[in-house]
Design a protein around this motif. Structure first.
Motif, PDB file in Angstrom:
ATOM      1  N   THR A 160       0.608  -1.332   0.415  1.00  0.00           N
ATOM      2  CA  THR A 160      -0.301  -0.041  -0.295  1.00  0.00           C
ATOM      3  C   THR A 160       1.235   1.087  -0.067  1.00  0.00           C
ATOM      4  OG1 THR A 160      -0.546   0.142   1.717  1.00  0.00           O
ATOM      5  CG2 THR A 160      -1.892  -1.759   1.094  1.00  0.00           C
ATOM      6  N   PHE A 161       2.220   1.228   0.243  1.00  0.00           N
ATOM      7  CA  PHE A 161       2.631   2.395   0.007  1.00  0.00           C
ATOM      8  C   PHE A 161       4.660   1.866  -0.099  1.00  0.00           C
ATOM      9  CE2 PHE A 161       6.774   4.538   2.315  1.00  0.00           C
ATOM     10  CZ  PHE A 161       6.323   5.507   2.825  1.00  0.00           C
ATOM     11  N   PHE A 162       4.804   2.249  -1.082  1.00  0.00           N
ATOM     12  CA  PHE A 162       5.733   2.340  -2.153  1.00  0.00           C
ATOM     13  C   PHE A 162       6.798   3.268  -2.391  1.00  0.00           C
ATOM     14  CE2 PHE A 162       7.006   0.383  -6.091  1.00  0.00           C
ATOM     15  CZ  PHE A 162       8.664  -0.971  -5.628  1.00  0.00           C
ATOM     16  N   SER A 163       8.101   3.264  -1.959  1.00  0.00           N
ATOM     17  CA  SER A 163       8.734   4.334  -1.851  1.00  0.00           C
ATOM     18  C   SER A 163      10.402   3.319  -3.106  1.00  0.00           C
ATOM     19  CB  SER A 163       9.175   5.497  -1.411  1.00  0.00           C
ATOM     20  OG  SER A 163      10.268   6.273  -1.384  1.00  0.00           O
ATOM     21  N   ILE A 164      10.294   4.150  -4.121  1.00  0.00           N
ATOM     22  CA  ILE A 164      11.574   3.827  -4.511  1.00  0.00           C
ATOM     23  C   ILE A 164      12.650   4.551  -5.300  1.00  0.00           C
ATOM     24  CG2 ILE A 164      10.168   3.354  -7.150  1.00  0.00           C
ATOM     25  CD1 ILE A 164      12.256   0.646  -6.893  1.00  0.00           C
ATOM     26  N   GLN A 165      13.751   4.808  -5.027  1.00  0.00           N
ATOM     27  CA  GLN A 165      14.355   5.857  -5.520  1.00  0.00           C
ATOM     28  C   GLN A 165      15.772   5.149  -6.321  1.00  0.00           C
ATOM     29  OE1 GLN A 165      15.298   9.367  -2.995  1.00  0.00           O
ATOM     30  NE2 GLN A 165      17.651   8.716  -2.826  1.00  0.00           N
ATOM     31  N   GLY A 166      16.162   6.009  -7.404  1.00  0.00           N
ATOM     32  CA  GLY A 166      17.540   5.636  -7.770  1.00  0.00           C
ATOM     33  C   GLY A 166      17.117   4.123  -9.450  1.00  0.00           C
ATOM     34  N   ILE A 167      16.349   4.361  -9.606  1.00  0.00           N
ATOM     35  CA  ILE A 167      15.486   3.222 -10.439  1.00  0.00           C
ATOM     36  C   ILE A 167      15.596   4.038 -12.309  1.00  0.00           C
ATOM     37  CG2 ILE A 167      13.249   3.385 -10.622  1.00  0.00           C
ATOM     38  CD1 ILE A 167      14.353   0.341  -9.797  1.00  0.00           C
ATOM     39  N   LEU A 168      15.614   2.769 -12.464  1.00  0.00           N
ATOM     40  CA  LEU A 168      15.703   3.846 -14.190  1.00  0.00           C
ATOM     41  C   LEU A 168      14.264   3.318 -14.328  1.00  0.00           C
ATOM     42  CD1 LEU A 168      18.092   0.799 -15.813  1.00  0.00           C
ATOM     43  CD2 LEU A 168      18.562   3.532 -15.384  1.00  0.00           C
ATOM     44  N   PHE A 169      12.979   4.152 -14.994  1.00  0.00           N
ATOM     45  CA  PHE A 169      12.433   4.398 -15.712  1.00  0.00           C
ATOM     46  C   PHE A 169      11.742   3.654 -16.975  1.00  0.00           C
ATOM     47  CE2 PHE A 169       8.686   6.839 -18.428  1.00  0.00           C
ATOM     48  CZ  PHE A 169       7.883   6.305 -16.855  1.00  0.00           C
ATOM     49  N   SER A 170      11.887   2.179 -17.023  1.00  0.00           N
ATOM     50  CA  SER A 170      11.998   1.224 -17.778  1.00  0.00           C
ATOM     51  C   SER A 170      10.220   0.715 -17.134  1.00  0.00           C
ATOM     52  CB  SER A 170      12.825  -0.171 -16.526  1.00  0.00           C
ATOM     53  OG  SER A 170      12.257  -0.895 -15.920  1.00  0.00           O
ATOM     54  N   GLN A 171       9.945  -0.264 -18.465  1.00  0.00           N
ATOM     55  CA  GLN A 171       9.186  -0.911 -18.498  1.00  0.00           C
ATOM     56  C   GLN A 171       8.196  -1.427 -17.624  1.00  0.00           C
ATOM     57  OE1 GLN A 171       6.999  -0.231 -21.336  1.00  0.00           O
ATOM     58  NE2 GLN A 171       4.896  -1.418 -20.589  1.00  0.00           N
ATOM     59  N   GLN A 172       9.430  -2.592 -17.020  1.00  0.00           N
ATOM     60  CA  GLN A 172       8.855  -3.159 -15.603  1.00  0.00           C
ATOM     61  C   GLN A 172       8.280  -2.215 -14.533  1.00  0.00           C
ATOM     62  OE1 GLN A 172      11.920  -3.552 -18.014  1.00  0.00           O
ATOM     63  NE2 GLN A 172      11.517  -5.706 -18.449  1.00  0.00           N
ATOM     64  N   VAL A 173       9.314  -1.031 -14.036  1.00  0.00           N
ATOM     65  CA  VAL A 173       8.923  -0.578 -13.465  1.00  0.00           C
ATOM     66  C   VAL A 173       6.944  -0.403 -13.276  1.00  0.00           C
ATOM     67  CG1 VAL A 173       8.293   2.707 -12.641  1.00  0.00           C
ATOM     68  CG2 VAL A 173      10.419   0.627 -13.126  1.00  0.00           C
TER      69      VAL A 173
END
Length: 272
Positions: free
Chosen positions: A133-146
């Motif tokens: 319910t709470f998701f924070s992600i940093q430093g990821i590539l903006f990919s189709q998998q995201v």
């Protein structure tokens, strides 16, 4: 435990070990430390994390400035996991995602620019943890998998997304990906933090295709008529948005400002 460094006496670490061992009712454990040999020795001395298996009520685990390779020895489920500024071991993280499974509801991950196995982490999250319910992600590539991962989180209420960059992605592909992201937001989503300037030129596209009933949104800047128009149209469709935080609040034409403020309240936020 906040901030350990090499100036502390070794006896402190031994005392903390005993404290944790005898606290079987422990519900939350959080450590923050410097990159010192004593600190890593403290972690290793905790029977390689196995001591946490005795804490039957442990629900929250927050780790900072520490390698996560030991996590694979944790035969335990947590509902809240936070891993920040750590050397992430992909196998260990995937295992804790699998063990926690549907119990995991709150997740915060900060990846460094040298991390190369983010797609494996995303696939593990998608496979095992649908109840976040709470998701924070940093430093990821903006990919189709995201995009695919977020579409799988049908109970998501709070989302913070900070991709390192979008360089190297063709503009047309990037526009399509932004549209896909906007359209797959679950109807449970109430808060969206578009952290950083990485998607700033496409903010209007995101507004134009978003149907989630957002109540609060944080964007990088509001600096032109195109974005303000898209925001007004989103507010007219949405009717739930109350607040928009802006990192870079540039001066707008008075007429534009008045029109936007008829629908939503602005506030300036500190970039951190």
């Amino acid at each position: 435990f906040y901030y350990f460094d090499s100036d502390y006496e070794p006896q402190i670490y031994q005392a903390l070990i005993y404290v944790i061992k005898f606290q079987e009712q422990l519900r939350l454990f959080s450590i923050v430390g410097g990159y010192s040999t004593e600190f890593h020795g403290f972690i290793s001395a905790l029977e390689k994390f196995e001591v946490f298996n005795n804490c039957k009520n442990l629900e929250t685990l927050r780790i900072r400035y520490c390698a996560t390779e030991r996590l694979k020895l944790l035969d335990y489920k947590v509902s809240t996991l936070e891993v920040v500024e750590c050397e992430i071991d992909t196998q260990s993280m995937a295992l804790i995602f699998e063990k926690s499974g549907i119990l995991l509801q709150r997740l915060k991950l900060e990846l460094d620019e040298e991390f190369q196995y983010e797609l494996l982490l995303l696939e593990a999250l998608k496979s095992f943890c649908p109840n976040i319910t709470f998701f924070s992600i940093q430093g990821i590539l903006f990919s189709q998998q995201v995009v695919e991962l977020i579409s799988n989180l049908q109970k998501l209420q709070f989302l913070t997304l900070w991709c390192d960059s979008v360089y190297g992605i063709p503009e047309e592909v990037l526009k399509i990906r932004v549209i896909q992201l906007s359209e797959i937001f679950p109807l449970t989503l109430q808060y969206f933090n578009l952290k950083g300037a990485w998607l700033e030129p496409y903010t209007d596209i995101l507004f134009n295709h978003c149907n989630a009933p957002l109540k609060k949104m944080l964007i990088y800047c509001l600096n032109n008529e195109r974005i303000s128009k898209a925001l007004v149209e989103f507010c007219m469709r949405n009717k739930a948005l109350n607040y928009v935080g802006v990192y870079e609040y540039l001066e707008l034409d008075n007429n534009i400002r008045k029109e936007v403020e008829n629908y939503v309240e602005f506030y300036r936020i500190t970039f951190s």
